[in-house]
Design a protein around this motif. Structure first.
Motif, PDB file in Angstrom:
ATOM      1  N   HIS A   1       2.991 -12.059  11.710  1.00 20.47           N
ATOM      2  CA  HIS A   1       2.153 -10.911  12.084  1.00 20.47           C
ATOM      3  C   HIS A   1       0.797 -10.983  11.375  1.00 20.47           C
ATOM      4  O   HIS A   1      -0.239 -10.743  11.985  1.00 20.47           O
ATOM      5  CB  HIS A   1       2.849  -9.594  11.696  1.00 20.47           C
ATOM      6  N   PHE A   2       0.838 -11.343  10.097  1.00 18.22           N
ATOM      7  CA  PHE A   2      -0.407 -11.430   9.325  1.00 18.22           C
ATOM      8  C   PHE A   2      -1.300 -12.536   9.890  1.00 18.22           C
ATOM      9  O   PHE A   2      -2.515 -12.355  10.059  1.00 18.22           O
ATOM     10  CB  PHE A   2      -0.067 -11.685   7.854  1.00 18.22           C
ATOM     11  N   ARG A   3      -0.697 -13.677  10.198  1.00 19.74           N
ATOM     12  CA  ARG A   3      -1.491 -14.798  10.737  1.00 19.74           C
ATOM     13  C   ARG A   3      -2.086 -14.444  12.107  1.00 19.74           C
ATOM     14  O   ARG A   3      -3.237 -14.778  12.391  1.00 19.74           O
ATOM     15  CB  ARG A   3      -0.631 -16.065  10.823  1.00 19.74           C
ATOM     16  N   THR A   4      -1.322 -13.752  12.936  1.00 19.50           N
ATOM     17  CA  THR A   4      -1.827 -13.343  14.254  1.00 19.50           C
ATOM     18  C   THR A   4      -3.007 -12.392  14.091  1.00 19.50           C
ATOM     19  O   THR A   4      -4.025 -12.506  14.773  1.00 19.50           O
ATOM     20  CB  THR A   4      -0.704 -12.631  15.054  1.00 19.50           C
ATOM     21  N   TYR A   5      -2.842 -11.477  13.164  1.00 18.00           N
ATOM     22  CA  TYR A   5      -3.902 -10.500  12.904  1.00 18.00           C
ATOM     23  C   TYR A   5      -5.176 -11.218  12.448  1.00 18.00           C
ATOM     24  O   TYR A   5      -6.268 -10.968  12.951  1.00 18.00           O
ATOM     25  CB  TYR A   5      -3.424  -9.509  11.839  1.00 18.00           C
TER      26      TYR A   5
ATOM     27  N   GLY B   1      -8.818 -11.216   5.500  1.00 20.33           N
ATOM     28  CA  GLY B   1      -7.398 -10.970   5.243  1.00 20.33           C
ATOM     29  C   GLY B   1      -7.187  -9.872   4.221  1.00 20.33           C
ATOM     30  O   GLY B   1      -6.153  -9.214   4.216  1.00 20.33           O
ATOM     31  N   LEU B   2      -8.173  -9.690   3.351  1.00 21.48           N
ATOM     32  CA  LEU B   2      -8.069  -8.634   2.338  1.00 21.48           C
ATOM     33  C   LEU B   2      -8.525  -7.286   2.879  1.00 21.48           C
ATOM     34  O   LEU B   2      -8.557  -6.297   2.151  1.00 21.48           O
ATOM     35  CB  LEU B   2      -8.894  -9.011   1.099  1.00 21.48           C
ATOM     36  N   GLY B   3      -8.894  -7.274   4.158  1.00 21.51           N
ATOM     37  CA  GLY B   3      -9.204  -6.000   4.809  1.00 21.51           C
ATOM     38  C   GLY B   3     -10.681  -5.662   4.864  1.00 21.51           C
ATOM     39  O   GLY B   3     -11.051  -4.549   5.231  1.00 21.51           O
TER      40      GLY B   3
ATOM     41  N   LEU C   1      -1.525  -5.464  16.886  1.00 22.33           N
ATOM     42  CA  LEU C   1      -2.613  -5.748  15.937  1.00 22.33           C
ATOM     43  C   LEU C   1      -3.086  -4.494  15.197  1.00 22.33           C
ATOM     44  O   LEU C   1      -3.356  -4.535  13.999  1.00 22.33           O
ATOM     45  CB  LEU C   1      -3.796  -6.403  16.655  1.00 22.33           C
ATOM     46  N   GLU C   2      -3.155  -3.375  15.944  1.00 19.97           N
ATOM     47  CA  GLU C   2      -3.591  -2.121  15.309  1.00 19.97           C
ATOM     48  C   GLU C   2      -2.586  -1.698  14.243  1.00 19.97           C
ATOM     49  O   GLU C   2      -2.957  -1.241  13.153  1.00 19.97           O
ATOM     50  CB  GLU C   2      -3.714  -0.992  16.351  1.00 19.97           C
ATOM     51  N   ILE C   3      -1.300  -1.856  14.569  1.00 16.38           N
ATOM     52  CA  ILE C   3      -0.254  -1.463  13.610  1.00 16.38           C
ATOM     53  C   ILE C   3      -0.326  -2.343  12.366  1.00 16.38           C
ATOM     54  O   ILE C   3      -0.276  -1.845  11.238  1.00 16.38           O
ATOM     55  CB  ILE C   3       1.153  -1.545  14.268  1.00 16.38           C
ATOM     56  N   ILE C   4      -0.483  -3.653  12.571  1.00 18.25           N
ATOM     57  CA  ILE C   4      -0.565  -4.553  11.409  1.00 18.25           C
ATOM     58  C   ILE C   4      -1.745  -4.151  10.529  1.00 18.25           C
ATOM     59  O   ILE C   4      -1.626  -4.074   9.305  1.00 18.25           O
ATOM     60  CB  ILE C   4      -0.716  -6.027  11.856  1.00 18.25           C
TER      61      ILE C   4
ATOM     62  N   GLN D   1      -1.705  -7.157  -4.106  1.00 15.04           N
ATOM     63  CA  GLN D   1      -0.531  -7.401  -3.247  1.00 15.04           C
ATOM     64  C   GLN D   1      -0.944  -8.166  -1.984  1.00 15.04           C
ATOM     65  O   GLN D   1      -0.280  -9.104  -1.557  1.00 15.04           O
ATOM     66  CB  GLN D   1       0.105  -6.064  -2.843  1.00 15.04           C
ATOM     67  N   ARG D   2      -2.068  -7.743  -1.432  1.00 15.33           N
ATOM     68  CA  ARG D   2      -2.550  -8.379  -0.201  1.00 15.33           C
ATOM     69  C   ARG D   2      -2.972  -9.834  -0.460  1.00 15.33           C
ATOM     70  O   ARG D   2      -2.728 -10.718   0.343  1.00 15.33           O
ATOM     71  CB  ARG D   2      -3.737  -7.557   0.303  1.00 15.33           C
ATOM     72  N   MET D   3      -3.630 -10.026  -1.627  1.00 15.95           N
ATOM     73  CA  MET D   3      -4.070 -11.376  -1.979  1.00 15.95           C
ATOM     74  C   MET D   3      -2.858 -12.283  -2.202  1.00 15.95           C
ATOM     75  O   MET D   3      -2.843 -13.428  -1.732  1.00 15.95           O
ATOM     76  CB  MET D   3      -4.931 -11.313  -3.248  1.00 15.95           C
ATOM     77  N   ALA D   4      -1.848 -11.770  -2.910  1.00 16.72           N
ATOM     78  CA  ALA D   4      -0.636 -12.571  -3.159  1.00 16.72           C
ATOM     79  C   ALA D   4       0.020 -12.941  -1.834  1.00 16.72           C
ATOM     80  O   ALA D   4       0.407 -14.097  -1.609  1.00 16.72           O
ATOM     81  CB  ALA D   4       0.342 -11.787  -4.032  1.00 16.72           C
ATOM     82  N   PHE D   5       0.112 -11.969  -0.958  1.00 14.36           N
ATOM     83  CA  PHE D   5       0.750 -12.198   0.346  1.00 14.36           C
ATOM     84  C   PHE D   5      -0.063 -13.191   1.182  1.00 14.36           C
ATOM     85  O   PHE D   5       0.480 -14.112   1.794  1.00 14.36           O
ATOM     86  CB  PHE D   5       0.901 -10.853   1.069  1.00 14.36           C
ATOM     87  N   PHE D   6      -1.387 -13.020   1.177  1.00 14.25           N
ATOM     88  CA  PHE D   6      -2.278 -13.920   1.923  1.00 14.25           C
ATOM     89  C   PHE D   6      -2.153 -15.356   1.422  1.00 14.25           C
ATOM     90  O   PHE D   6      -1.997 -16.298   2.202  1.00 14.25           O
ATOM     91  CB  PHE D   6      -3.729 -13.436   1.798  1.00 14.25           C
ATOM     92  N   LEU D   7      -2.221 -15.517   0.103  1.00 18.01           N
ATOM     93  CA  LEU D   7      -2.175 -16.878  -0.471  1.00 18.01           C
ATOM     94  C   LEU D   7      -0.838 -17.549  -0.194  1.00 18.01           C
ATOM     95  O   LEU D   7      -0.774 -18.750   0.062  1.00 18.01           O
ATOM     96  CB  LEU D   7      -2.451 -16.836  -1.975  1.00 18.01           C
TER      97      LEU D   7
END
Lengths: 79, 197
Positions: free
Chosen positions: A49-53, B41-43, B132-135, B146-152
């Motif tokens: 989901h993250f990659r798609t986004y 990715g970090l928003g 996509l909107e929900i994500i 948290q977002r950075m850890a998840f992204f990496l």
């Protein structure tokens, strides 16, 4: 009977490479537990989901990246 | 371009420190896209991603004199990016304060360690019209660390050791960050798919 769902959940979210014993425990538990299998499927889908986004965001960004690169090279170089 | 340069060699670092144009161009072309995409990715929006990436490069070249080459340039850059992102969002790097998600996860289990409720079918969300909107909305619940850890971990595929170096956290703290990131996202997505909010 003591259930192992809580322990499995913690192993599934661990960033570490699991030891053989822990992997074996988890695999065995997942074979027997539908709820944990579904929880794991949820976790596995999060990356998708993250990659798609991100892909949807990146599609329009290539020009902006190139222009940023040019700007940075120009401003950072000596000459 | 990056393939023709060994970014880790002392010679390349020397050239970067001397602001050699070719070396700068090589490193900027190799990593700007990753920095920009990580910012998205970090928003951050496009304008903010531009600003964060730009500030990252400026800070990188400001501190390059002190860079000894002990870690990979990429690790060094992402570490700077992470700090710039936190500055922009005015967030601290604290990991251990208890968060609501910790209680939510505790309450998800019966006393005997079994799950209390049911989970929806994860496949339902793949075909969801507002995926996509929900994500985006669920990702906004995550803190920068948290977002950075998840992204990496999930997008860049970095190994835990490198992520710990970038975020300057222990492996245990990284576990807490990823635990919270994944469970916050999962809980949020499931609530939205079930139409609970």
């Amino acid at each position: 009977m003591k259930h192992n769902c809580k322990r499995s959940m913690k192993l599934m979210t661990s960033p570490k490479e699991l030891s053989f014993a822990k992997r074996f425990f988890l695999k065995l538990h997942l074979l027997m537990c539908d709820k944990c299998s579904r929880y794991q499927a949820h976790l596995n889908s999060l990356g998708d989901h993250f990659r798609t986004y991100l892909k949807s965001k990146e599609e329009s960004s290539q020009e902006k990246v190139t222009s940023l690169e040019d700007e940075m090279i120009k401003s950072l170089s000596k000459d | 371009m990056s393939s023709t340069h060994d970014f880790q060699s002392p010679e390349f670092l020397r050239r970067l420190k001397e602001r050699d144009k070719e070396a700068i161009e090589a490193v900027v072309r190799a990593y700007t896209k990753q920095l920009y995409n990580a910012s998205l990715g970090l928003g951050f929006n496009d304008q903010e991603a531009h600003e964060v990436s730009q500030n990252t490069w400026l800070a990188f070249f400001k501190s390059i004199e002190n860079f000894k080459g002990n870690s990979h340039i990429r690790t060094f850059l992402f570490g700077i990016l992470y700090n710039k992102a936190r500055e922009q969002r005015r967030e601290t790097a604290k990991v251990f304060d208890r968060e609501p998600i910790d209680t939510i996860m505790e309450e998800r289990f019966k006393d005997n360690g079994a799950w209390k409720g049911e989970f929806c079918d994860p496949e339902i969300f793949y075909g969801h019209g507002q995926r996509l909107e929900i994500i985006e909305r669920c990702l906004s619940l995550l803190k920068v660390n948290q977002r950075m850890a998840f992204f990496l971990k999930e997008v860049e595929g970095h190994v835990s050791e490198e992520i710990c170096n970038i975020l300057e956290v222990s492996n245990t703290n990284l576990g807490v960050l990823l635990f919270r990131a994944k469970n916050k996202l999962r809980e949020c997505i499931e609530r939205k798919v079930k139409g609970e909010e």
